[in-house]
Design a protein around this motif. Sequence first.
Motif, PDB file in Angstrom:
ATOM      1  N   ASP B   6       0.851  -1.192   0.000  1.00  0.00           N
ATOM      2  CA  ASP B   6       0.000   0.000   0.000  1.00  0.00           C
ATOM      3  C   ASP B   6       0.875   1.225   0.000  1.00  0.00           C
ATOM      4  O   ASP B   6       1.849   1.304   0.759  1.00  0.00           O
ATOM      5  N   TYR B   7       0.516   2.161  -0.843  1.00  0.00           N
ATOM      6  CA  TYR B   7       1.271   3.408  -0.907  1.00  0.00           C
ATOM      7  C   TYR B   7       0.325   4.542  -0.540  1.00  0.00           C
ATOM      8  O   TYR B   7      -0.718   4.719  -1.176  1.00  0.00           O
ATOM      9  N   LEU B   8       0.653   5.268   0.493  1.00  0.00           N
ATOM     10  CA  LEU B   8      -0.185   6.368   0.950  1.00  0.00           C
ATOM     11  C   LEU B   8       0.650   7.638   0.945  1.00  0.00           C
ATOM     12  O   LEU B   8       1.831   7.600   1.269  1.00  0.00           O
ATOM     13  N   SER B   9       0.013   8.748   0.611  1.00  0.00           N
ATOM     14  CA  SER B   9       0.771   9.999   0.626  1.00  0.00           C
ATOM     15  C   SER B   9      -0.058  11.107   1.271  1.00  0.00           C
ATOM     16  O   SER B   9      -0.680  11.912   0.577  1.00  0.00           O
ATOM     17  N   PRO B  10      -0.091  11.133   2.575  1.00  0.00           N
ATOM     18  CA  PRO B  10      -0.872  12.149   3.295  1.00  0.00           C
ATOM     19  C   PRO B  10      -0.293  13.541   3.059  1.00  0.00           C
ATOM     20  O   PRO B  10       0.864  13.680   2.657  1.00  0.00           O
ATOM     21  N   ARG B  20       0.121   5.947  10.261  1.00  0.00           N
ATOM     22  CA  ARG B  20       1.178   5.033  10.719  1.00  0.00           C
ATOM     23  C   ARG B  20       0.696   4.234  11.930  1.00  0.00           C
ATOM     24  O   ARG B  20       0.946   3.030  12.055  1.00  0.00           O
ATOM     25  N   ALA B  21      -0.050   4.920  12.824  1.00  0.00           N
ATOM     26  CA  ALA B  21      -0.522   4.258  14.030  1.00  0.00           C
ATOM     27  C   ALA B  21      -1.566   3.196  13.701  1.00  0.00           C
ATOM     28  O   ALA B  21      -1.684   2.200  14.407  1.00  0.00           O
ATOM     29  N   SER B  22      -2.279   3.418  12.586  1.00  0.00           N
ATOM     30  CA  SER B  22      -3.347   2.469  12.254  1.00  0.00           C
ATOM     31  C   SER B  22      -2.811   1.258  11.484  1.00  0.00           C
ATOM     32  O   SER B  22      -3.538   0.315  11.232  1.00  0.00           O
ATOM     33  N   ARG B  23      -1.578   1.331  11.105  1.00  0.00           N
ATOM     34  CA  ARG B  23      -1.013   0.231  10.307  1.00  0.00           C
ATOM     35  C   ARG B  23       0.242  -0.299  10.973  1.00  0.00           C
ATOM     36  O   ARG B  23       1.275   0.371  10.984  1.00  0.00           O
ATOM     37  N   PRO B  24       0.151  -1.479  11.521  1.00  0.00           N
ATOM     38  CA  PRO B  24       1.304  -1.990  12.272  1.00  0.00           C
ATOM     39  C   PRO B  24       2.555  -2.192  11.408  1.00  0.00           C
ATOM     40  O   PRO B  24       3.663  -1.978  11.870  1.00  0.00           O
ATOM     41  N   SER B  25       2.360  -2.586  10.166  1.00  0.00           N
ATOM     42  CA  SER B  25       3.542  -2.824   9.330  1.00  0.00           C
ATOM     43  C   SER B  25       3.638  -1.736   8.267  1.00  0.00           C
ATOM     44  O   SER B  25       3.287  -1.939   7.112  1.00  0.00           O
ATOM     45  N   ALA B  26       4.083  -0.567   8.709  1.00  0.00           N
ATOM     46  CA  ALA B  26       4.217   0.536   7.761  1.00  0.00           C
ATOM     47  C   ALA B  26       5.574   1.197   7.959  1.00  0.00           C
ATOM     48  O   ALA B  26       6.212   1.040   8.999  1.00  0.00           O
ATOM     49  N   ALA B  27       6.007   1.896   6.929  1.00  0.00           N
ATOM     50  CA  ALA B  27       7.263   2.644   7.042  1.00  0.00           C
ATOM     51  C   ALA B  27       7.074   4.000   6.395  1.00  0.00           C
ATOM     52  O   ALA B  27       6.347   4.130   5.410  1.00  0.00           O
ATOM     53  N   PHE B  28       7.708   4.997   7.001  1.00  0.00           N
ATOM     54  CA  PHE B  28       7.705   6.323   6.379  1.00  0.00           C
ATOM     55  C   PHE B  28       8.716   6.336   5.245  1.00  0.00           C
ATOM     56  O   PHE B  28       9.816   5.784   5.363  1.00  0.00           O
ATOM     57  N   LEU B  29       8.334   6.991   4.173  1.00  0.00           N
ATOM     58  CA  LEU B  29       9.206   7.079   3.004  1.00  0.00           C
ATOM     59  C   LEU B  29       9.567   8.529   2.742  1.00  0.00           C
ATOM     60  O   LEU B  29       8.691   9.384   2.627  1.00  0.00           O
ATOM     61  N   LEU B  30      10.880   8.797   2.676  1.00  0.00           N
ATOM     62  CA  LEU B  30      11.312  10.128   2.216  1.00  0.00           C
ATOM     63  C   LEU B  30      12.011   9.915   0.876  1.00  0.00           C
ATOM     64  O   LEU B  30      11.377   9.558  -0.095  1.00  0.00           O
ATOM     65  N   GLY B  31      13.328  10.072   0.839  1.00  0.00           N
ATOM     66  CA  GLY B  31      14.017   9.875  -0.442  1.00  0.00           C
ATOM     67  C   GLY B  31      14.058   8.419  -0.866  1.00  0.00           C
ATOM     68  O   GLY B  31      14.183   8.095  -2.047  1.00  0.00           O
ATOM     69  N   LEU B  49       3.700   1.829   2.639  1.00  0.00           N
ATOM     70  CA  LEU B  49       4.656   2.937   2.617  1.00  0.00           C
ATOM     71  C   LEU B  49       3.878   4.236   2.758  1.00  0.00           C
ATOM     72  O   LEU B  49       2.912   4.473   2.024  1.00  0.00           O
ATOM     73  N   ILE B  50       4.276   5.027   3.722  1.00  0.00           N
ATOM     74  CA  ILE B  50       3.636   6.330   3.902  1.00  0.00           C
ATOM     75  C   ILE B  50       4.625   7.389   3.430  1.00  0.00           C
ATOM     76  O   ILE B  50       5.611   7.689   4.103  1.00  0.00           O
ATOM     77  N   ASP B  51       4.359   7.887   2.247  1.00  0.00           N
ATOM     78  CA  ASP B  51       5.264   8.857   1.633  1.00  0.00           C
ATOM     79  C   ASP B  51       5.022  10.233   2.255  1.00  0.00           C
ATOM     80  O   ASP B  51       3.893  10.731   2.249  1.00  0.00           O
ATOM     81  N   LEU B  52       6.065  10.824   2.779  1.00  0.00           N
ATOM     82  CA  LEU B  52       5.921  12.096   3.486  1.00  0.00           C
ATOM     83  C   LEU B  52       6.175  13.304   2.577  1.00  0.00           C
ATOM     84  O   LEU B  52       6.091  14.443   3.020  1.00  0.00           O
ATOM     85  N   LYS B  53       6.499  13.041   1.347  1.00  0.00           N
ATOM     86  CA  LYS B  53       6.961  14.140   0.488  1.00  0.00           C
ATOM     87  C   LYS B  53       5.835  15.071   0.027  1.00  0.00           C
ATOM     88  O   LYS B  53       6.092  16.120  -0.533  1.00  0.00           O
TER      89      LYS B  53
END
Lengths: 792, 279
Positions: B6-10, B20-31, B49-53
């Motif tokens: 899953d790719y999310l970009s808030p 991130r709190a709602s998904r136990p297996s997630a990682a923040f993505l920057l570069g 993947l939670i894209d922060l860009k």
Amino acid sequence: MSAPVVGTDVPRVDGLEKVTGAAKYTADLKFPRLLHVAVVRSPHPHARVLDVRTDRAARMPGVRAVASGRDFPLHTGIYLKDQTVFATDRVRFVGDPVAAVAAETPELAAEAAAQVHVEYEPLPPIFDVEEGFAEGAPLVHPDLGSYEVVPWIRPKAGTNVCNHLKIRKGDYASALKGSWKVFENVFRVPQVQHVPMEPHVSVARVDLAGKVEVHSSAQSPFTVRHLLAHCFGLPHGDVRVHVPYVGGGFGGKAGINLEPIAVALAMRCRGRWVRLMVDRHEEFFATVVRQGLTATLVTGVDRHGKVQAQKMHYLWNCGGYGGYGVNIVRSAGYTCGGAYEFPNVEGDSIGVYTNRPVGSAYRGFGMQEIHWALEQQMDRVAVELGIDPAEFRLKNCLGAGKSTVTGQLLDEHAGRVDLCIRNVAKAIGFEPDRERTPYRGKGIACAVKAPAMPNDAASSVILKFAEDATLEILISGIDYGQGLMTVVAQFASEALDLPVEKIRVKGCPDTDLSPYDWQTVASRQTWATGNAVFRAASEIRGKLCATAAEALSVPAEELSLRGGAVVHEATGRALPFERLVMGYQFPDGHAIGGPVAAASSYLPEGLLFLDPETSQSAKPVAKWTFGAQAVSIAVDPETGQVTVEKVAACYDVGKVVNPALIKGQTYGGIVQGLGTGTMEELVLDPKTGRAVNASLMDYKIPSTEDVPAEMAVDFVETAQKDGPMGARGIGEHTMIPTPAAIANALWDACGIRISEMPITAEKVWRALKAKERAERGAKAAGEARVPAGTVA
Amino acid sequence: MPVDLDYLSPSAVDDAVALRASRPSAAFLLGGTDLLPQMRSGRRSPETLIDLKRIPELHEIRENEDGGLSVGAAVPLADVETHPVVLSRFPLLAECSKTVGAWPLRQRATLAGNVCNASPAADTAVALLALDAVVNVASTTGRLAMAISELFLGPGQTALMAGDLVTEIVLPGAAAGFRGSYQRLSRRKGMDLATVGVLVGKRDGAPASWRVALAAVAPTPLRVAAAEELLAAKGASAAREAAELAVAACRPITDLRGSAEYRREMVGVLVRRGVESLG
């Protein structure tokens, strides 16, 4: 005759395609419904394979084919057939293929591969070459005696020796006894990887009629076809191999590599294209690597500084299979004396199986490795004798009237290493009375190499015209950066006086349509394909002139070619090629001649086998290319960091065909030599046999920032008698002497010797500390003489 | 790499933290220059993947009233090392940043990512340690500030809790004005990890302040306070003693890039040289 084309900087004919991305490489090719391959590889360096169960993998969704050893029992290998498509009874290195799966996606293939169950019984592994050579060592290939092998490779059944070449010239033992001084040293070279920009990839399909078609990133389409046909028991005519553009090979794509695995799977899912593409990690240990070497040299000199007795004992770490590597052993044997004349020689070049990754061809084919030893040995002897290292080399080097270790007498056409030595010594400022600065030094090393190939290795070409008199040249040599397509265009342009713009070289061969070529290896393409081009061009000229003579009603002998036309000088009449290449039509409508084309080939003539006991031979190889490099370096005495500031290189190439290309080739070779010389080594975990630095993070090759600030490149042109316009090979030679020259410069800079490649900063630092300790010890003991700090 | 990702970009920090709190297996993505290779090699396998860009706030570089600088988490290193304030007030950060990978890579790689990856060899971490940087963190329980010196626990390990999002890295104005060098040994000159990295900084004054920080010679990037204090008291003439203190402080291991023994000795050489060059 128009202005010469050979000898000028003709821009690369494939340049536009490559810089725009129009050039397609194997991985770029699109195939309908492509299947993806995952290979099941041995996790053990040495083990018996007790059972391979593929049933569960075969039943998984998306899996279309599974293959393992029992299905494909035939052996392959270019010189020694010691390898099956998949390991059958035994695995011999970590990464040895045991089975493979083809599935609809790479992920499904990987999942299925993980479900292949292999039962192993681990056996004691051998990583060290001396251990493998020792009597009573566990055998890596117990069936060695039963393998098919070419007659000039000599495996020794019941041992790990896959080839042994002996040189016996003069009377070494007596000469050694009579020597004034004797020097003995041991040198080591680790396995390294080629690191081509494009990793290995092969795509195969077996069509519904059973014909095999392969697209592969390979150096040798015909050798791939030949070995595939053998390995699968197929007629050659039913195997078709395409080689698109190739992103670097450096020997690692010579012979046959991934192709049999892709074909084996394709046979089990007919009609489907199957692609095996290794990633960078697998590329490091599961394809092929350069062999390791342990070299022991003994040199006996007389009072005049002339070498009288020379012993060379080369032990090659061939890894798990030696199908190709056995010929490196042979090549290193008949070249064991490098660029020197040694009157009395005992040479042994011995290939040893171990449980390391598979050793194979690598740019230089054993030459950088043996020159690492030989050129440091010569330097040590010179220094110990108090003779300038350049002078010592000149005193002992080969040249016209001198005889090689195989007893071949060189003539005046053989090339001038002496001129190369003088050239680089001058360029680097290697005068004996030069001013010395602490921790700055200069070193010199020579190089020589002959093409290492079967005596009957041939190249051929097809020349044909399009309607507008564009000359199309079909070759099967691979231009993977060295500039072969451009050189071929230059030769044809020169031979037919046709502008390069009117020539198209078809450089991506297809074995169904292209002319035969043995392999693109051995620095042989400019020379062999070049010769074939001149022969075919001569035939084309004959055909054009014959038609033109009839058309113009003049004798053919009075005609010449100029700027794309056949010209009759005496009358000034001319016929452009356009009016001849499809046949000439007279005003009354009747036509003569016909589409003009020619096929020709080149096969080196007069090559003789080596004597099986002494390896003496009047002409063991087609040609030698000699050269030398000199470097100047700066050493940081506290960190051991070595900066190579300048490299001078000079080679006798017979004829410079394209100055820009040959300079590029030489710069590239120097940088690759710098890489193996100062940073590269494939490291195995001594317990598990796994490569621990199999990534570009952990295995470094030079970056642009590591390129020496200055590279001075020059050439001597002593025409090769059987070379096209006198040219001989150069591709590999450019990286041969670099590491040894750096090592010799280290001595000059700070009095240390590094005998095991690569010369890392930490090794230099350790050697400097050892030297310091030794000097302190000597001072304490009140000794005058200071021993050199030497580390492995 | 997993096929189903899953790719999310808030577009806001709080949303990212909540996702991130709602998904136990997630990682923040920057570069992604560390994360994506780690995923490809199987070392990490997040399902989301939670894209922060896409979060505007994270792209800001802001000058603070104290003369310091706040660098948003999504700012690429290339922008950090060329920023006029960095070049004029925090040049050591630019020095260190320039040694990370290559210019194209630094168009993607971020300061926050380099820090969160917590490599003992992280070049920018050395500068941030030396400059007393503060890491601003957002989490479900609110926002907090953490001194960089408290962040690194070991190779790949930080004091951040799962779900913590580094929003920005603050260079305090009080740390402006240090000049010096980041000396770095590596197997090759271009694009390589440090075998040893040594930062030595000095700010003139009465007395002068010093900074000594090390990379790749301990489980975390390291600052050598004892050497700094010694230099503040005795000046550059104490280069050798400072070097010895640095050698005593480092805890290198032997790996493919170099032996512990070599690394330890090189710390001494490079610290001494760094100090002497500022004498």
